[in-house]
Design an enzyme around this catalytic site. Structure first.
Site, PDB file in Angstrom:
ATOM      1  CD  GLU A   1       4.093  10.386   1.315  1.00 16.18           C
ATOM      2  OE1 GLU A   1       4.609  10.849   2.193  1.00 16.18           O
ATOM      3  OE2 GLU A   1       5.412   9.253   1.062  1.00 16.18           O
TER       4      GLU A   1
ATOM      5  CG  HIS B   1       2.441  -0.947  -2.040  1.00 19.01           C
ATOM      6  ND1 HIS B   1       2.661  -0.780  -0.072  1.00 19.01           N
ATOM      7  CD2 HIS B   1       3.821  -0.655  -1.809  1.00 19.01           C
ATOM      8  CE1 HIS B   1       3.763  -0.420  -0.426  1.00 19.01           C
ATOM      9  NE2 HIS B   1       4.262  -0.113  -0.942  1.00 19.01           N
TER      10      HIS B   1
HETATM   11  C1  LIG Z   1       3.887   6.704   2.649  1.00 17.55           C
HETATM   12  C2  LIG Z   1       5.012   6.702   1.905  1.00 17.55           C
HETATM   13  N1  LIG Z   1       5.589   7.006   0.869  1.00 17.55           N
HETATM   14  C3  LIG Z   1       6.665   6.715   0.143  1.00 17.55           C
HETATM   15  C4  LIG Z   1       6.866   5.110  -0.027  1.00 17.55           C
HETATM   16  C5  LIG Z   1       7.907   4.215  -1.357  1.00 17.55           C
HETATM   17  N2  LIG Z   1       9.039   4.187  -0.200  1.00 17.55           N
HETATM   18  C6  LIG Z   1       9.123   2.897   0.240  1.00 17.55           C
HETATM   19  S1  LIG Z   1      10.376   2.195   1.068  1.00 17.55           S
HETATM   20  C7  LIG Z   1      10.585   4.225   0.897  1.00 17.55           C
HETATM   21  C8  LIG Z   1      12.466   4.718   1.075  1.00 17.55           C
HETATM   22  C9  LIG Z   1      12.289   4.427   2.422  1.00 17.55           C
HETATM   23  O1  LIG Z   1      13.485   4.798   3.590  1.00 17.55           O
HETATM   24  P1  LIG Z   1      13.757   4.676   4.420  1.00 17.55           P
HETATM   25  O2  LIG Z   1      12.618   5.109   5.448  1.00 17.55           O
HETATM   26  O3  LIG Z   1      15.463   5.540   4.931  1.00 17.55           O
HETATM   27  O4  LIG Z   1      14.198   3.142   4.744  1.00 17.55           O
HETATM   28  P2  LIG Z   1      15.739   2.360   3.957  1.00 17.55           P
HETATM   29  O5  LIG Z   1      14.774   2.222   2.306  1.00 17.55           O
HETATM   30  O6  LIG Z   1      16.140   3.467   3.775  1.00 17.55           O
HETATM   31  O7  LIG Z   1      15.528   1.271   4.862  1.00 17.55           O
HETATM   32  C10 LIG Z   1       9.856   4.401   0.664  1.00 17.55           C
HETATM   33  C11 LIG Z   1      10.383   5.795  -0.236  1.00 17.55           C
HETATM   34  C12 LIG Z   1       6.218   4.771   1.043  1.00 17.55           C
HETATM   35  N3  LIG Z   1       6.060   3.338   0.910  1.00 17.55           N
HETATM   36  N4  LIG Z   1       5.242   4.593   1.922  1.00 17.55           N
END
Ligand SMILES: Cc1ncc(C[n+]2csc(CCOP(=O)(O)OP(=O)(O)O)c2C)c(N)n1
Ligand SMILES: [Mg+2]
Lengths: 317, 351
Positions: B59, B128
């Site tokens: 971001e 959130h």
């Molecule tokens: C700063 C931020 N950006 C976006 C999100 C939305 N978000 C929640 S989980 C996620 C996926 C993250 O992927 P990863 O780190 O690979 O973990 P996984 O869900 O695959 O376990 C996202 C983008 C968030 N929670 N926080």
């Protein structure tokens, strides 16, 4: 070996029960299940003690349980009950159990990375031989805060184990659409960290490989970055299978589901003659009653008192 | 008349903006994915393949990239599924986007739109569910818009994209499913102008974003008791349309601000202060605020029911402003028919 299998099974059956009951709409918070990723959590936690720390992400149930977090604390938290591990204030994405060394999981991607480094910094300053395991996904490496934290951990040779569970996806977006084609460990290399990649579904191998490395961490040899290649079986968030959305190719799904960590472990135990029908039944029965009891307990627990609303803004001492 | 949802209005507006202006591009985590930012970006990638992008989970950096692209002649729209995620980008938004025009003596501005979604209910919890509008509205150089209807969403999006300055576009998750009459063509709703959502003589209720709906519901219960509320839906909170507020208060002499955000340091206080400072205004009663309590929303639904304000609390607050005990029976019964942590009965979580 038996103990590791038991721990994985307990996480699996717990999350299956969450998925089964989620539709009853009593667990009113977003849940990110770790089904398919249990080996990573259990393997990493195997040679950590409750004096060692762990921090995690939105997908934290497995980490919390593997690190020794109370099962009833987890289930009550999902139901928003007073005896949840965060007293209902947190929900699924905010788990904590200080007694078990689980210092907290949060819902902002990357948010706990520097916090974990800070815990390790404190251990180093206090000359305590503690390790901090920082559990993250693959997408967390895209946040600037990862790089700032890794740089500092490496600079100060902090006792940090970065564990990146690479499940290929961030929500519905594949790694190749988010990062250039290079191993994740190249990033760790760039930060001057020791690094390795392991099969994230092979719990025994993870535990065995980590054992000497964790000793070296305690001896101050500097942080380690571990990539664990694994796969999430269900949807990103929620209780369902979302294969119908088509963002994950069928062949990929099949390949990875065939490498289910529980199956892999079972095969390994069979090969060593450690598996029997009686053992399987014993494990299933034991886990079944624990899980049922935790749900029963949570369902019968009270919600927090109304006076708990806004009760935790400032500490007084 | 063409009734469409807030989501569809945003999608259509973005689609038309992309078609009308080659410099517009859209980027955000999940923009082309199957969930397409709650549907607001559905199909846009296939319709405008070269100017619609998914993005790494970065971001902070990508907000800076969008700023650079804006300085380079593009008109980026960057979208975040939660306002809470934009905190990583505060440096870029506040130190760069809001300052590039002023710190270089007015040479080049940053025509960028940052869409931010506010969550609520279903256990969204501390990280959130935050409405950090006051943080952004505090910063000179930023404009902040807060549509409360599908019509305003599309019109304000068009204004925001065409504006030469960085515009923070705040949309409430609970508005996404609401519908209103939306013109099919590109049109604008002006930034900085309030809308009289309901006319009345007894008091002025100032509000914006999602609580506008709750206020309008409360108005129904006020009318049955002979209370005429003038409701101002601000639509923009920076610049705030103070002349519209003052004009209404001049007529009613009473003011209530209903704001789904923390009270301390919030914009409800800003409205009260501006009205109180104005020596040309005479108030018949002390102005009041109805806000979130000054602490984060917990996750458990066992507690959130006492966190958020609904029509009942609004009617009660109007009673305080009027110095009258209003009958709360009917509005209490109505509120009891709703589930407090979902926008409508079809909502089954998880986000
Ligand atoms: C700063 C931020 N950006 C976006 C999100 C939305 N978000 C929640 S989980 C996620 C996926 C993250 O992927 P990863 O780190 O690979 O973990 P996984 O869900 O695959 O376990 C996202 C983008 C968030 N929670 N926080
Ligand atoms: Mg991932």
């Amino acid at each position: 070996m038996k103990d590791l299998y038991y721990k994985m099974l307990r996480i699996r059956r717990t999350e299956e029960e969450i998925a089964k009951r989620y539709g009853e709409q009593q667990m009113r918070c977003p849940v990110h299940l770790s089904i398919g990723q249990e080996a990573a959590a259990v393997g990493v936690a195997t040679h950590l003690s409750e004096k060692d720390f762990m921090v995690s992400t939105h997908r934290a149930h497995a980490h919390y349980l593997a690190k020794g977090g109370r099962l009833t604390g987890l289930i009550s938290e999902l139901y928003g009950k007073a005896d949840g591990c965060a007293k209902g204030q947190g929900g699924s994405m905010h788990l904590v159990d200080w007694k078990a060394g689980f210092a907290g999981s949060t819902s902002i991607v990357g948010g706990t990375i520097p916090v974990g480094v800070g815990l390790a910094f404190a251990s180093q300053l206090k000359r305590q031989p503690q390790i901090t395991a920082i559990c993250i996904g693959d997408a967390a490496l895209e946040e600037g805060v990862f790089h700032e934290s890794a740089n500092f951990a490496s600079l100060h040779k902090l006792p940090v184990l970065f564990v990146s569970e690479n499940n290929l996806y961030s929500c519905y977006t594949h790694l190749k659409d988010r990062q250039p084609a290079r191993p994740l460990t190249d990033i760790a290399h760039g930060h001057g960290m020791r690094h390795l990649t392991l099969d994230g579904n092979d719990c025994f191998a993870i535990a065995a490989e980590l054992k000497p490395l964790l000793t070296s961490l305690r001896q101050g040899e500097g942080p380690i970055f571990l990539e664990l290649q694994t796969y999430r079986h269900l949807e990103h968030c929620g209780p369902n299978n979302d294969d119908h959305l088509g963002y994950r190719p069928t062949a990929e799904l099949q390949t990875w589901r065939a490498q289910d960590p529980l199956l892999i472990t079972r095969k390994q135990m069979e090969n060593k003659g450690l598996w029997s029908a009686a053992f399987e039944k014993e494990m299933e029965d034991k886990v079944f009653s624990e899980v049922q009891e935790a749900f029963h307990h949570a369902l019968n627990s009270p919600f927090p008192e109304p006076s708990e609303l806004g009760a935790y803004i400032y500490a007084n001492h | 008349m063409r009734i469409i949802s807030f989501v569809e209005a945003l999608r259509e507006g973005t689609d038309q903006l992309l078609a009308a202006d080659d410099s517009v591009f859209l980027i955000g985590e999940g923009v082309p994915d199957p969930k397409s930012i709650f549907g607001t970006t559905a199909d846009l990638k296939s319709r405008h393949p070269t100017r619609v992008f998914d993005m790494p989970i970065s971001e902070n950096g990508l907000t800076g990239v969008a700023i650079g692209a804006a300085l380079g002649g593009m008109r980026p729209v960057i979208v975040h599924q939660r306002m809470d995620f934009t905190l990583y980008a505060l440096d870029q938004v506040i130190n760069n986007a809001a300052k590039w025009f002023s710190m270089f003596g007015g040479q080049k501005s940053v025509p960028m739109v940052v869409r931010m979604i506010i969550g609520r209910g279903w256990g969204q919890g501390n990280q959130h569910s935050q409405n950090l509008e006051a943080l952004y509205a505090h910063v000179p150089g930023l404009k902040v818009v807060v549509p409360a209807s599908a019509h305003a969403a599309k019109g304000l999006l068009v204004s925001a994209v065409r504006d030469p300055n960085p515009v923070i576009f705040i949309e409430h998750r609970w508005l996404h499913g609401t519908t209103s009459d939306v013109a099919p063509e590109l049109y604008t709703v002006p930034i900085g102008k309030a809308r009289v959502a309901h006319a009345g003589r007894d008091l002025t209720i100032v509000t914006w974003s999602y609580p506008t709906l709750e206020v309008m519901k409360a108005v129904e219960f006020l009318e049955t008791q002979g209370v005429g509320a003038e409701v101002l839906d601000m639509q923009t909170i920076r610049p705030m349309d103070m002349p519209a507020i003052k004009e209404s208060v001049r007529k009613t002499g009473r003011l209530l601000v209903v704001n789904d955000a923390w009270k301390f340091g919030g914009l409800a206080g800003e409205v009260l202060a501006s009205v109180s400072e104005d020596e040309t205004l005479t108030l018949k009663a002390r102005p009041q605020r109805l806000t979130y309590p000054d602490f984060p929303s917990p996750s458990t639904h066992g507690l959130t029911k006492n966190y958020y304000n609904g029509p009942r609390e609004i009617v009660e607050a109007v009673g305080r402003v009027l110095g009258k005990k209003l009958d709360l029976g009917a509005v209490t019964d109505y509120q009891a028919t709703r589930t407090h942590d979902v926008p409508d009965q079809n909502f089954k979580g998880p986000f």
